[in-house]
Design an enzyme around this catalytic site. Structure first.
Site, PDB file in Angstrom:
ATOM      1  CG  HIS A 146      -3.436  -2.060  -9.416  1.00 29.74           C
ATOM      2  ND1 HIS A 146      -3.960  -2.408  -8.190  1.00 29.74           N
ATOM      3  CD2 HIS A 146      -3.653  -0.730  -9.543  1.00 29.74           C
ATOM      4  CE1 HIS A 146      -4.501  -1.342  -7.618  1.00 29.74           C
ATOM      5  NE2 HIS A 146      -4.312  -0.310  -8.412  1.00 29.74           N
ATOM      6  CE  LYS A 148      -0.732  -0.161  -5.738  1.00 33.53           C
ATOM      7  NZ  LYS A 148      -1.522  -1.269  -6.355  1.00 33.53           N
ATOM      8  CG  ASP A 153      21.972  -5.524  -5.780  1.00 30.67           C
ATOM      9  OD1 ASP A 153      22.114  -4.923  -6.867  1.00 30.67           O
ATOM     10  OD2 ASP A 153      22.428  -5.101  -4.700  1.00 30.67           O
TER      11      ASP A 153
END
Length: 204
Positions: A146, A148, A153
């Site tokens: 879950h 996000k 870089d």
């Protein structure tokens, strides 16, 4: 005595430089932006285009368009130099997916971690990534992957409630913090590497 003093001064100067470097690396996490959704500017522009189609005369009177929250994220991906690591529950937003594929095409190393149940969901763009040669790994669990977040870089972190879906862009109440460097980015790099290894299909 002069030589000893010179060596001591040089050593102290080197200590100060190294101390500053490690301090900045350890404490240098800086929140550079916070984005909120639904993307009001994108909705305004979409509405304005609808009006323009119905009444072309309004185009000449239209106010200059601002940069949308979605465009901010896309621009960061477009400016990636070395790597883009994406760890997101569900991915159906074409604009973000296209920016990631374009980064891969120009030689940026792209890796994606997502949830196993979302791979075959309606509108999922995982197949798009794989057809373009991008590695995608997923969990193998009844629980959700879950997270996000995205790291560009290995330094610029995007983290919040924001799923990569059109509903999140134009409908849901969502947020994304953009954090540069420091210990926070390091910890998220560590979490991504841990999941990338854990979800390696050859290790199952």
């Amino acid at each position: 005595a002069f030589v000893a003093a010179t060596v001591a001064q040089t050593a102290y100067s080197l200590y100060i430089v190294l101390k500053d470097v490690f301090t900045k690396e350890k404490e240098g996490s800086v929140i550079t932006n916070v984005l909120f959704f639904p993307d009001e500017e994108l909705l305004r522009q979409t509405y304005q285009r609808t009006i323009d189609v119905r009444n072309p005369e309004t185009q000449s009177r239209r106010e200059p368009q601002g940069r949308t929250a979605l465009e901010v994220i896309v621009r960061y991906i477009q400016n990636a130099q070395q790597s883009v690591d994406v760890c997101v529950f569900t991915i159906t937003c074409y604009e973000l997916a296209k920016a990631v594929v374009d980064a891969h095409t120009r030689g940026v190393v792209v890796r994606i971690v997502t949830d196993n149940e979302q791979i075959l969901s309606t509108g999922s763009l995982v197949g798009f990534f794989r057809r373009e040669g991008i590695q995608v790994r997923h969990d193998d669990s009844s629980f959700f992957m879950h997270h996000k977040f995205m790291i560009i870089d290995r330094r610029t972190l995007f983290n919040g409630s924001f799923n990569w879906t059109r509903q999140a862009v134009t409908g849901n109440r969502e947020n994304v913090m953009i954090i540069e460097g420091g210990v926070v980015a390091q910890k998220y790099n560590g979490e991504f590497e841990r999941l990338w290894h854990e979800f390696n299909p050859e290790m199952r």
